[in-house]
Design a protein around this motif. Structure first.
Motif, PDB file in Angstrom:
ATOM      1  N   PHE A 103      -0.139  15.024 -93.748  1.00  0.00           N
ATOM      2  CA  PHE A 103      -0.683  13.814 -93.133  1.00  0.00           C
ATOM      3  C   PHE A 103      -1.293  14.134 -91.761  1.00  0.00           C
ATOM      4  O   PHE A 103      -2.424  13.753 -91.466  1.00  0.00           O
ATOM      5  CB  PHE A 103       0.454  12.793 -92.980  1.00  0.00           C
ATOM      6  N   ARG A 104      -0.545  14.925 -90.955  1.00  0.00           N
ATOM      7  CA  ARG A 104      -1.040  15.263 -89.613  1.00  0.00           C
ATOM      8  C   ARG A 104      -2.302  16.104 -89.691  1.00  0.00           C
ATOM      9  O   ARG A 104      -3.251  15.896 -88.945  1.00  0.00           O
ATOM     10  CB  ARG A 104       0.041  16.022 -88.835  1.00  0.00           C
ATOM     11  N   ALA A 105      -2.313  17.040 -90.635  1.00  0.00           N
ATOM     12  CA  ALA A 105      -3.464  17.940 -90.753  1.00  0.00           C
ATOM     13  C   ALA A 105      -4.732  17.165 -91.094  1.00  0.00           C
ATOM     14  O   ALA A 105      -5.806  17.437 -90.564  1.00  0.00           O
ATOM     15  CB  ALA A 105      -3.176  19.000 -91.809  1.00  0.00           C
ATOM     16  N   THR A 106      -4.603  16.171 -91.982  1.00  0.00           N
ATOM     17  CA  THR A 106      -5.817  15.448 -92.394  1.00  0.00           C
ATOM     18  C   THR A 106      -6.242  14.426 -91.347  1.00  0.00           C
ATOM     19  O   THR A 106      -7.420  14.141 -91.200  1.00  0.00           O
ATOM     20  CB  THR A 106      -5.598  14.719 -93.729  1.00  0.00           C
ATOM     21  N   ILE A 107      -5.285  13.881 -90.608  1.00  0.00           N
ATOM     22  CA  ILE A 107      -5.627  12.826 -89.668  1.00  0.00           C
ATOM     23  C   ILE A 107      -6.073  13.395 -88.325  1.00  0.00           C
ATOM     24  O   ILE A 107      -6.759  12.724 -87.553  1.00  0.00           O
ATOM     25  CB  ILE A 107      -4.417  11.851 -89.498  1.00  0.00           C
ATOM     26  N   ALA A 108      -5.715  14.669 -88.056  1.00  0.00           N
ATOM     27  CA  ALA A 108      -5.944  15.250 -86.729  1.00  0.00           C
ATOM     28  C   ALA A 108      -7.419  15.225 -86.339  1.00  0.00           C
ATOM     29  O   ALA A 108      -7.776  14.730 -85.263  1.00  0.00           O
ATOM     30  CB  ALA A 108      -5.411  16.684 -86.691  1.00  0.00           C
ATOM     31  N   LEU A 109      -8.273  15.717 -87.227  1.00  0.00           N
ATOM     32  CA  LEU A 109      -9.684  15.843 -86.877  1.00  0.00           C
ATOM     33  C   LEU A 109     -10.319  14.490 -86.541  1.00  0.00           C
ATOM     34  O   LEU A 109     -10.942  14.332 -85.498  1.00  0.00           O
ATOM     35  CB  LEU A 109     -10.437  16.542 -88.011  1.00  0.00           C
ATOM     36  N   PRO A 110     -10.150  13.464 -87.419  1.00  0.00           N
ATOM     37  CA  PRO A 110     -10.703  12.147 -87.066  1.00  0.00           C
ATOM     38  C   PRO A 110     -10.151  11.612 -85.741  1.00  0.00           C
ATOM     39  O   PRO A 110     -10.900  11.011 -84.962  1.00  0.00           O
ATOM     40  CB  PRO A 110     -10.274  11.251 -88.220  1.00  0.00           C
ATOM     41  N   VAL A 111      -8.856  11.833 -85.499  1.00  0.00           N
ATOM     42  CA  VAL A 111      -8.275  11.315 -84.261  1.00  0.00           C
ATOM     43  C   VAL A 111      -8.916  11.995 -83.054  1.00  0.00           C
ATOM     44  O   VAL A 111      -9.310  11.320 -82.095  1.00  0.00           O
ATOM     45  CB  VAL A 111      -6.739  11.514 -84.249  1.00  0.00           C
ATOM     46  N   ILE A 112      -9.074  13.328 -83.132  1.00  0.00           N
ATOM     47  CA  ILE A 112      -9.696  14.066 -82.021  1.00  0.00           C
ATOM     48  C   ILE A 112     -11.130  13.576 -81.804  1.00  0.00           C
ATOM     49  O   ILE A 112     -11.561  13.287 -80.695  1.00  0.00           O
ATOM     50  CB  ILE A 112      -9.658  15.582 -82.308  1.00  0.00           C
ATOM     51  N   TRP A 113     -11.831  13.445 -82.916  1.00  0.00           N
ATOM     52  CA  TRP A 113     -13.219  12.970 -82.867  1.00  0.00           C
ATOM     53  C   TRP A 113     -13.304  11.609 -82.187  1.00  0.00           C
ATOM     54  O   TRP A 113     -14.097  11.385 -81.272  1.00  0.00           O
ATOM     55  CB  TRP A 113     -13.751  12.889 -84.301  1.00  0.00           C
ATOM     56  N   PHE A 114     -12.471  10.706 -82.670  1.00  0.00           N
ATOM     57  CA  PHE A 114     -12.431   9.340 -82.157  1.00  0.00           C
ATOM     58  C   PHE A 114     -12.129   9.355 -80.661  1.00  0.00           C
ATOM     59  O   PHE A 114     -12.732   8.633 -79.880  1.00  0.00           O
ATOM     60  CB  PHE A 114     -11.342   8.578 -82.930  1.00  0.00           C
ATOM     61  N   PHE A 115     -11.226  10.242 -80.263  1.00  0.00           N
ATOM     62  CA  PHE A 115     -10.805  10.326 -78.873  1.00  0.00           C
ATOM     63  C   PHE A 115     -11.941  10.821 -77.973  1.00  0.00           C
ATOM     64  O   PHE A 115     -12.304  10.183 -76.993  1.00  0.00           O
ATOM     65  CB  PHE A 115      -9.594  11.259 -78.777  1.00  0.00           C
ATOM     66  N   ILE A 116     -12.538  11.948 -78.390  1.00  0.00           N
ATOM     67  CA  ILE A 116     -13.566  12.560 -77.546  1.00  0.00           C
ATOM     68  C   ILE A 116     -14.820  11.698 -77.476  1.00  0.00           C
ATOM     69  O   ILE A 116     -15.416  11.510 -76.423  1.00  0.00           O
ATOM     70  CB  ILE A 116     -13.925  13.962 -78.060  1.00  0.00           C
ATOM     71  N   PHE A 117     -15.218  11.149 -78.639  1.00  0.00           N
ATOM     72  CA  PHE A 117     -16.521  10.481 -78.665  1.00  0.00           C
ATOM     73  C   PHE A 117     -16.435   8.966 -78.553  1.00  0.00           C
ATOM     74  O   PHE A 117     -17.442   8.291 -78.529  1.00  0.00           O
ATOM     75  CB  PHE A 117     -17.286  10.877 -79.926  1.00  0.00           C
ATOM     76  N   LYS A 126       7.806  18.712-102.571  1.00  0.00           N
ATOM     77  CA  LYS A 126       7.668  17.382-101.978  1.00  0.00           C
ATOM     78  C   LYS A 126       6.333  16.750-102.395  1.00  0.00           C
ATOM     79  O   LYS A 126       5.332  17.440-102.554  1.00  0.00           O
ATOM     80  CB  LYS A 126       7.738  17.504-100.452  1.00  0.00           C
ATOM     81  N   ASP A 127       6.387  15.489-102.564  1.00  0.00           N
ATOM     82  CA  ASP A 127       5.160  14.740-102.839  1.00  0.00           C
ATOM     83  C   ASP A 127       4.253  14.832-101.595  1.00  0.00           C
ATOM     84  O   ASP A 127       4.719  14.647-100.465  1.00  0.00           O
ATOM     85  CB  ASP A 127       5.554  13.277-103.105  1.00  0.00           C
ATOM     86  N   TRP A 128       2.983  15.148-101.812  1.00  0.00           N
ATOM     87  CA  TRP A 128       2.098  15.324-100.649  1.00  0.00           C
ATOM     88  C   TRP A 128       1.950  14.040 -99.838  1.00  0.00           C
ATOM     89  O   TRP A 128       1.644  14.061 -98.656  1.00  0.00           O
ATOM     90  CB  TRP A 128       0.745  15.884-101.071  1.00  0.00           C
ATOM     91  N   ARG A 129       2.220  12.913-100.494  1.00  0.00           N
ATOM     92  CA  ARG A 129       2.083  11.652 -99.763  1.00  0.00           C
ATOM     93  C   ARG A 129       3.185  11.501 -98.715  1.00  0.00           C
ATOM     94  O   ARG A 129       3.055  10.776 -97.753  1.00  0.00           O
ATOM     95  CB  ARG A 129       2.131  10.470-100.736  1.00  0.00           C
ATOM     96  N   GLU A 130       4.317  12.192 -98.962  1.00  0.00           N
ATOM     97  CA  GLU A 130       5.425  12.096 -98.012  1.00  0.00           C
ATOM     98  C   GLU A 130       5.442  13.272 -97.039  1.00  0.00           C
ATOM     99  O   GLU A 130       6.240  13.302 -96.113  1.00  0.00           O
ATOM    100  CB  GLU A 130       6.749  12.044 -98.782  1.00  0.00           C
ATOM    101  N   ASP A 131       4.556  14.234 -97.274  1.00  0.00           N
ATOM    102  CA  ASP A 131       4.546  15.440 -96.453  1.00  0.00           C
ATOM    103  C   ASP A 131       3.894  15.156 -95.109  1.00  0.00           C
ATOM    104  O   ASP A 131       2.702  14.885 -95.025  1.00  0.00           O
ATOM    105  CB  ASP A 131       3.786  16.548 -97.208  1.00  0.00           C
TER     106      ASP A 131
END
Lengths: 297, 375
Positions: A11-25, A2-7
């Motif tokens: 997508f979740r793995a890369t976006i998770a950390l910023p989202v958590i960061w944004f949420f907590i701080f 699969k193309d990584w852009r559609e995986d």
């Protein structure tokens, strides 16, 4: 494979950390501050969340409205002066050759890398009664006296602890915010458009008015908003350079959290400042949509 | 000394950027009403020269006169010239009409007169039906017409065109060549065009100036540039040419002979040339001025029609053929491995079948075909 852009997992793995960061701080602290803004003081340190809008209502008291009005006025004046100063600077930079451009950009960026407190105290050293400017003027005054001009005694200029000082400080601090978007917009401008205007008989001022400014309008709008917003919320500069009458909204907020120990009112003021900021973002988005038809291709 | 009918006079103009000399002592006169082309490879200084005419660059040395007036201290917006930019530089925030009307404001043309003049200029370039369009809704060719109309509406004494056709696709380019030439004829304004495309220059211009590395190489009509190139650079740059180095052996008023080691033979000129006997010189022969003949193993060279036996012939073998429809171009290896190019028109529908790869051929040319070139 699969193309990584559609995986979705990727997508979740890369976006998770910023989202958590944004949420907590960001989201949680903002929620807490918002909760405070609808609360009441019930003791020296305790705040009860009661759902009252009294804190917001307090913001409409004349002395608070005056501070807000002053803040908007000072920030607007700062933005205007920044535009007038930055436009020729940015325009000149686009005409420099590539090597000079790098150096000029560095000069514009340099203050960013210096601590704001240090820069502000440096400004105080320049502007105070026994500062560089007044000492220089005094020297000049003395010199003119010795050649026989009847000038009277030297009165140092009141450069500090007034609105003048606040505006000078704000312009000094926020100038890069104006220069950079203007430079970006003007540098993208096809230089042959300027030459075409001159070729067709327009003078330099006419060319600026009829060709450069209209085409750089999105950049000018961006510069106005990007300068105005931090200037409106500026804390250190008006606090250190202004007098007791030159309070800006950020200093007022600080006082609620510290000296006045009125966290709910401080929180409400913070949110009002944010609403004003969002309003200006909305204005910018509106202007951009209108200007987008002209500027973009 | 200024002639009434000279519109542009460039006198000993040099332009230096630091140590780089972009334009090197160029002297040039352009008569009123001419379609003039500045031709040369990129970096030869032609665009710099054009920009000096427009006033965007100032000569380091020398002077430029337009209609007899020294332009040294006159800025671009006060010069009686207008330019069509390579990128067209149509103002994206104005309609077509506003673009064309832009320059009239500064000529103090009354508002009432502006409308008529703008529409007339748009009609000249066949755009009068698109006056209210914005440039981003137009094709490249249409934007160029806007740029043309915008310049012509000011009735300049000279119209400057910077690579006017380079951004257009092949078909449109061909059509625009004729259209520009017709437009120039119609408006009667002097056109000065910069181009690196020799076909474009030859097709459109009354006269061309060929430049190389800042220097003016030759100024002549298209046919004179092609048939009587002044030097090796011009001969090579304009069209194709077979170049041979040789030694002048016979130099008489009515004919001359150059011996060329490279060619492995003699080149006969049916006219006198200027040069000292024994001097090294270059000879150019155009591919279409050479005749191809079949060569049998062990046959004698064909006798030239107008040259002594043994002159103006060479033996070779066909290595490459480019069939271009109207003509075929043959790459021929001479006996001594030197390669020559010959082109042959396909006059009948079967001509291209006369020769094929590997054929042994004789090459033969007339005594007036070769040109003597300065290196």
């Amino acid at each position: 494979m699969k193309d990584w852009r559609e995986d979705k997992t990727f997508f979740r793995a890369t976006i998770a950390l910023p989202v958590i960061w944004f949420f907590i701080f960001f989201v949680i602290p903002m929620a807490i501050v918002w909760a405070y803004s609808v609360g009441e003081n019930v003791g020296p340190v305790d705040v009860a969340i009661t759902g009252t809008f009294a804190n917001y209502a307090k913001a409409f008291a004349p002395e608070v409205l005056k501070v807000m009005g002053d803040s908007i006025w000072l920030a607007a004046l700062t933005t205007l002066i920044c535009l007038v100063v930055a436009f020729p600077v940015a325009l000149a930079m686009t005409f420099a050759d590539d090597k000079q451009k790098t150096w000029l950009l560095l000069l514009i960026m340099l203050p960013f890398w210096t601590n704001l407190l240090i820069r502000t105290y440096a400004l105080i050293a320049v502007m105070r009664t026994s500062g560089v400017i007044n000492t220089g003027l005094e020297g000049l005054h003395g010199l003119l006296m010795t050649v026989g001009l009847p000038l009277g005694s030297f009165e140092p200029l009141p450069l500090l602890y007034n609105k003048f000082a606040v505006v000078v400080g704000l312009v000094y601090v926020h100038l890069p915010f104006m220069v950079l978007p203007l430079y970006a917009a003007l540098d993208r401008l096809d230089k042959s458009l300027i030459e075409a205007s001159l070729d067709l008989g327009a003078g330099h001022l006419e060319t600026i008015r009829r060709v450069i400014v209209p085409l750089a309008a999105p950049g000018i709008a961006a510069g106005l908003v990007i300068t105005f917003i931090p200037a409106l919320g500026a804390y250190l500069t008006p606090d250190l350079l202004g007098g007791p009458d030159d309070l800006m909204i950020a200093s007022l907020i600080e006082r609620q959290f510290k000296r006045a120990n009125d966290w709910p009112f401080g929180a409400a003021l913070s949110f009002i400042l944010m609403y004003i900021t969002l309003l200006f973002f909305a204005v910018r988005a509106f202007l951009e949509r209108k200007g987008g038809k002209v500027g973009a291709h | 000394m200024s002639d009434r009918d000279t519109i542009i006079r460039v006198e000993e103009v040099t332009k230096r950027y630091g140590k780089v000399t972009a334009v090197d002592r160029v002297t040039l006169e352009i008569p009123r009403g001419e379609f003039f082309a500045l031709l040369g490879p990129s970096g030869c200084g032609k665009t710099t020269l054009l920009r000096m005419l427009a006033g965007f660059e100032m000569p380091t040395e020398g002077k430029i006169f337009i209609d007899g007036v020294d332009m040294s201290s006159i800025p671009p917006n006060k010069r009686p010239v207008n330019m069509v930019f390579q990128s067209y530089a149509v103002f994206p925030h104005m309609t077509v009409f506003e673009n064309v009307a832009y320059g009239l404001k500064f000529d103090n043309v009354p508002k009432s007169e502006q409308y008529g003049r703008v529409m007339a200029a748009l009609a000249d370039v066949k755009l009068d039906h698109l006056a209210e369009r914005k440039p981003d809704q137009m094709s490249g060719g249409q934007r160029q017409r806007v740029a043309l109309a915008r310049a012509l509406v000011k009735k300049p004494k000279v119209l400057l065109l910077d690579e006017p056709l380079s951004a257009l696709d092949a078909k449109l380019r061909e059509a625009m060549r004729f259209e520009l030439a017709e437009l120039q004829d119609k408006v009667g304004i002097t056109f000065v065009m910069v181009t690196h495309d020799q076909d474009e220059a030859l097709a459109m211009a009354c006269r061309c100036a060929v430049m190389d590395r800042g220097k003016l190489m030759q100024t002549a009509t298209p046919s004179n540039l092609y048939e009587f190139p002044a030097n090796k650079f011009v001969a090579d740059f304009i069209g194709s040419v077979n170049l041979f180095e040789g030694t002048l052996q016979v130099d008489l008023p009515d004919h001359a002979i150059v011996h060329s080691e490279e060619l492995g033979g003699q080149i006969y000129f049916d006219h006198g040339v200027s040069g000292a006997s024994g001097e090294k010189m270059w000879v150019g022969i155009r591919p279409e001025k050479i005749e191809l003949l079949k060569r049998e193993e062990g046959s004698n060279p064909p006798t030239p029609e107008d040259a002594p036996p043994g002159c103006n012939v060479a033996a070779g073998t066909i290595r490459q053929i480019s069939y271009l429809g109207s003509e075929s171009i043959y790459e021929i290896d001479l006996i001594n491995d030197r390669r020559m190019q010959v082109s042959r028109p396909n006059l009948s529908r079967w001509d291209q079948e006369d020769f094929t790869w590997g054929d042994d051929v004789w090459l033969r040319w007339h005594g007036d075909s070769p040109v003597l070139l300065q290196s």
